[in-house]
Design a protein around this motif. Structure first.
Motif, mmCIF file in Angstrom:
data_model
loop_
_atom_site.group_PDB
_atom_site.id
_atom_site.type_symbol
_atom_site.label_atom_id
_atom_site.label_comp_id
_atom_site.label_asym_id
_atom_site.label_seq_id
_atom_site.Cartn_x
_atom_site.Cartn_y
_atom_site.Cartn_z
ATOM 1 N N ASP A 1 0.836 -1.326 -0.011
ATOM 2 C CA ASP A 1 0.088 -0.020 0.007
ATOM 3 C C ASP A 1 0.897 1.329 0.164
ATOM 4 O OD1 ASP A 1 -2.426 -1.320 0.176
ATOM 5 O OD2 ASP A 1 -2.341 -1.813 2.341
ATOM 6 N N GLN A 2 0.520 2.166 -0.576
ATOM 7 C CA GLN A 2 1.330 3.462 -0.759
ATOM 8 C C GLN A 2 1.202 4.203 0.498
ATOM 9 O OE1 GLN A 2 0.654 3.810 -6.038
ATOM 10 N NE2 GLN A 2 1.405 5.594 -4.784
ATOM 11 N N ASP A 3 0.264 4.475 0.972
ATOM 12 C CA ASP A 3 -0.278 4.945 2.440
ATOM 13 C C ASP A 3 -0.805 3.835 3.285
ATOM 14 O OD1 ASP A 3 -1.356 6.243 4.398
ATOM 15 O OD2 ASP A 3 -1.976 7.939 3.383
ATOM 16 N N ALA A 4 0.065 3.311 3.942
ATOM 17 C CA ALA A 4 -0.364 1.950 4.798
ATOM 18 C C ALA A 4 -1.358 2.390 5.714
ATOM 19 C CB ALA A 4 0.925 1.596 5.482
ATOM 20 N N GLU A 5 -1.314 3.529 6.477
ATOM 21 C CA GLU A 5 -2.161 3.736 7.478
ATOM 22 C C GLU A 5 -3.559 4.051 7.035
ATOM 23 O OE1 GLU A 5 -2.601 7.318 11.209
ATOM 24 O OE2 GLU A 5 -0.988 7.212 9.911
ATOM 25 N N THR A 6 -3.706 5.036 5.870
ATOM 26 C CA THR A 6 -5.001 4.852 5.418
ATOM 27 C C THR A 6 -5.669 3.698 4.943
ATOM 28 O OG1 THR A 6 -4.437 7.336 4.628
ATOM 29 C CG2 THR A 6 -6.339 6.091 3.551
ATOM 30 N N ALA A 7 -4.762 2.895 3.875
ATOM 31 C CA ALA A 7 -5.339 1.801 3.668
ATOM 32 C C ALA A 7 -5.816 0.769 4.654
ATOM 33 C CB ALA A 7 -4.013 0.831 2.890
ATOM 34 N N ALA A 8 -5.109 0.699 5.911
ATOM 35 C CA ALA A 8 -5.654 -0.322 6.783
ATOM 36 C C ALA A 8 -7.087 0.369 7.412
ATOM 37 C CB ALA A 8 -4.580 -0.125 8.020
ATOM 38 N N ALA A 9 -7.028 1.671 7.490
ATOM 39 C CA ALA A 9 -8.477 2.164 7.941
ATOM 40 C C ALA A 9 -9.368 1.814 7.031
ATOM 41 C CB ALA A 9 -8.287 3.764 8.204
ATOM 42 N N THR A 10 -9.123 1.870 5.517
ATOM 43 C CA THR A 10 -10.160 1.633 4.641
ATOM 44 C C THR A 10 -10.512 0.260 4.521
ATOM 45 O OG1 THR A 10 -9.373 3.356 2.984
ATOM 46 C CG2 THR A 10 -10.193 1.161 2.037
ATOM 47 N N ARG A 11 -9.452 -0.893 4.914
ATOM 48 C CA ARG A 11 -9.854 -2.154 5.176
ATOM 49 C C ARG A 11 -11.161 -2.462 6.042
ATOM 50 N NH1 ARG A 11 -4.617 -2.892 3.651
ATOM 51 N NH2 ARG A 11 -3.753 -2.856 5.970
ATOM 52 N N LEU A 12 -10.627 -1.771 7.359
ATOM 53 C CA LEU A 12 -11.451 -1.890 8.277
ATOM 54 C C LEU A 12 -12.914 -1.397 7.905
ATOM 55 C CD1 LEU A 12 -9.033 -1.034 11.049
ATOM 56 C CD2 LEU A 12 -10.065 -3.163 10.967
ATOM 57 N N ALA A 13 -12.830 -0.287 7.125
ATOM 58 C CA ALA A 13 -14.386 0.099 7.083
ATOM 59 C C ALA A 13 -14.933 -0.845 6.020
ATOM 60 C CB ALA A 13 -14.247 1.642 6.718
ATOM 61 N N LEU A 14 -14.304 -1.228 5.046
ATOM 62 C CA LEU A 14 -15.058 -2.133 4.075
ATOM 63 C C LEU A 14 -15.454 -3.596 4.649
ATOM 64 C CD1 LEU A 14 -12.394 -1.851 0.984
ATOM 65 C CD2 LEU A 14 -14.944 -1.336 0.953
ATOM 66 N N PHE A 15 -14.722 -3.745 5.614
ATOM 67 C CA PHE A 15 -15.270 -5.092 6.223
ATOM 68 C C PHE A 15 -16.277 -4.877 7.183
ATOM 69 C CE2 PHE A 15 -10.787 -7.072 5.937
ATOM 70 C CZ PHE A 15 -11.294 -8.289 5.215
ATOM 71 N N ASP A 16 -16.406 -3.655 7.669
ATOM 72 C CA ASP A 16 -17.598 -3.405 8.562
ATOM 73 C C ASP A 16 -18.906 -3.220 7.735
ATOM 74 O OD1 ASP A 16 -16.464 -3.061 10.932
ATOM 75 O OD2 ASP A 16 -16.091 -1.115 10.783
ATOM 76 N N ARG A 17 -18.780 -2.738 6.337
ATOM 77 C CA ARG A 17 -19.906 -2.511 5.704
ATOM 78 C C ARG A 17 -20.228 -3.602 4.866
ATOM 79 N NH1 ARG A 17 -21.766 2.062 2.785
ATOM 80 N NH2 ARG A 17 -23.189 1.753 1.027
ATOM 81 N N ILE A 18 -19.294 -4.669 4.533
ATOM 82 C CA ILE A 18 -19.795 -5.711 3.655
ATOM 83 C C ILE A 18 -20.360 -6.582 4.624
ATOM 84 C CG2 ILE A 18 -18.576 -7.880 2.887
ATOM 85 C CD1 ILE A 18 -16.388 -5.924 1.594
ATOM 86 N N THR A 19 -19.843 -7.088 5.944
ATOM 87 C CA THR A 19 -20.476 -7.815 6.689
ATOM 88 C C THR A 19 -21.831 -7.141 7.238
ATOM 89 O OG1 THR A 19 -19.253 -6.721 8.826
ATOM 90 C CG2 THR A 19 -18.286 -8.814 7.706
ATOM 91 N N ALA A 20 -21.864 -6.191 7.658
ATOM 92 C CA ALA A 20 -23.148 -5.243 8.099
ATOM 93 C C ALA A 20 -24.305 -5.662 7.147
ATOM 94 C CB ALA A 20 -23.014 -3.992 8.343
ATOM 95 N N ASP A 21 -23.908 -5.245 6.126
ATOM 96 C CA ASP A 21 -24.820 -5.510 4.728
ATOM 97 C C ASP A 21 -25.088 -7.021 3.955
ATOM 98 O OD1 ASP A 21 -25.575 -2.905 4.955
ATOM 99 O OD2 ASP A 21 -24.682 -2.374 3.163
ATOM 100 N N ASP A 22 -24.363 -7.731 4.878
ATOM 101 C CA ASP A 22 -24.322 -9.231 4.050
ATOM 102 C C ASP A 22 -23.824 -9.507 2.696
ATOM 103 O OD1 ASP A 22 -24.308 -11.952 4.678
ATOM 104 O OD2 ASP A 22 -26.522 -12.342 4.326
ATOM 105 N N MET A 23 -23.006 -8.803 2.430
ATOM 106 C CA MET A 23 -22.772 -8.647 0.893
ATOM 107 C C MET A 23 -21.647 -9.516 0.721
ATOM 108 S SD MET A 23 -22.480 -4.834 -0.598
ATOM 109 C CE MET A 23 -21.661 -3.945 0.704
ATOM 110 N N ARG A 24 -21.636 -10.250 -0.615
ATOM 111 C CA ARG A 24 -20.457 -10.777 -1.224
ATOM 112 C C ARG A 24 -19.394 -9.805 -1.531
ATOM 113 N NH1 ARG A 24 -23.145 -14.772 -5.365
ATOM 114 N NH2 ARG A 24 -24.571 -13.043 -5.433
ATOM 115 N N LEU A 25 -18.112 -10.224 -1.820
ATOM 116 C CA LEU A 25 -17.320 -9.333 -2.515
ATOM 117 C C LEU A 25 -16.314 -10.159 -3.503
ATOM 118 C CD1 LEU A 25 -13.801 -9.004 -0.047
ATOM 119 C CD2 LEU A 25 -15.360 -10.918 -0.006
ATOM 120 N N ILE A 26 -16.010 -9.124 -4.532
ATOM 121 C CA ILE A 26 -14.777 -9.983 -5.429
ATOM 122 C C ILE A 26 -13.570 -9.000 -5.233
ATOM 123 C CG2 ILE A 26 -14.286 -9.876 -7.877
ATOM 124 C CD1 ILE A 26 -17.175 -10.233 -8.616
ATOM 125 N N GLY A 27 -12.473 -9.639 -4.860
ATOM 126 C CA GLY A 27 -11.076 -8.943 -4.684
ATOM 127 C C GLY A 27 -10.344 -9.346 -6.005
#
Length: 302
Positions: free
Chosen positions: A252-278
């Motif tokens: 990651d080019q900005d490791a701190e921001t990227a980590a916060a982004t991952r945590l937010a994405l996991f929160d959103r994906i699990t809260a909405d019971d979404m599938r994901l494609i990575g």
């Protein structure tokens, strides 16, 4: 271990024969939308490129759990294709022939589903790293997806087109910047930009997921109450990114921001019971389950 441009671009010669189990990994439906994940092959990276800034003692049991080497990684590259009868939307364009010999296999996937580059109506870019956009041009330097509109986040485009980026990005990634600028210039007359929260196409909502690159974007595909998130490299692997999403990653080019982004994405994906494609998740398509303080990726087969 020092990561150099040569190590990233060349990979390990012995790996050039590695290939996905098939060019088309998985398929699913969201209402009228058919969504496939298409293999572009795989990358070969020095382990340090991802694992370098992580706590090494705590990393060991995760590597053992997933049977991973600390020395090298061979992540799959999986592009997302959306078809709904009117549109053929490709998320990212793959590596093309000039990045690593184990990647750039997208046309085999196109052949497997009887699709040609001219059939693509939209190319939507998560970000402008080589394995995501170096496939935009054909062997003559012309746009490969000649009939397609090309869409990229405004922040991402501004970053890569800024001449100062080549000097500021660091020696290991300078080739990334040069390559991105050349390809984006070649399609400049067909690029449309967008920002966070825009519905860029019917049923496709853009979400800022900055950090891996300064303007990385993810995309929520939705049909009524059913949704699926295309995360690109915002969740960049199926092991440490899930088990310890708050850890910094060298990719990651900005490791701190990227980590916060991952945590937010996991929160959103699990809260909405979404599938994901990575892009680099095994087979691309799957679900997220909670496991202790982290998460686990549950892949879905075609």
């Amino acid at each position: 271990m020092t990561i150099t441009r040569r190590k990233i671009l060349a990979g390990l010669g012995a790996s050039a024969g590695l290939a996905a189990a098939g060019p088309v990994w998985s398929a699913t439906q969201l209402g009228e939308m058919r969504i496939d994940t298409l293999s572009d092959g795989n990358l070969v990276l020095p382990g340090e490129f991802v694992f370098g800034p992580m706590p090494q003692d705590a990393l060991t049991p995760i590597l053992e759990r997933y049977g991973l080497s600390r020395d090298s990684l061979t992540p799959e590259c999986n592009l997302t294709l959306l078809r709904d009868g009117e549109r053929v939307v490709l998320f990212d364009a793959g590596s093309g022939p000039d990045f690593q010999p184990s990647a750039g296999k997208l046309m085999a996937a196109f052949d497997a589903i009887d699709l040609s580059p001219e059939d693509v109506t939209h190319v939507v870019m998560t970000h402008a790293h080589p394995d995501h956009i170096w496939g935009l041009l054909d062997d003559f330097g012309d746009p490969l997806f000649s009939e397609a509109a090309h869409l990229i986040g405004a922040t991402e485009l501004d970053y890569w087109m800024d001449d100062a980026t080549i000097d500021s990005i660091g020696a290991a990634r300078q080739a990334f910047a040069v390559g991105a600028q050349r390809r984006l210039e070649a399609i400049s007359d067909r690029i449309t930009t967008f920002t966070d929260g825009e519905e860029i196409l019917p049923g496709v909502l853009a979400h800022a997921s900055f950090g891996h690159t300064p303007g990385h974007m993810s995309f929520e595909l939705r049909n009524g109450s059913e949704g699926l998130m295309v995360v690109g490299d915002a969740i960049g692997n199926h092991h440490v990114a899930f088990a310890q999403p708050g850890w910094p990653s060298g990719s990651d080019q900005d490791a701190e921001t990227a980590a916060a982004t991952r945590l937010a994405l996991f929160d959103r994906i699990t809260a909405d019971d979404m599938r994901l494609i990575g892009f680099h998740l095994p087979g691309g398509l799957g679900r997220v389950d909670r496991q202790g303080d982290g998460y686990v990726f549950i892949g879905e087969d075609a």
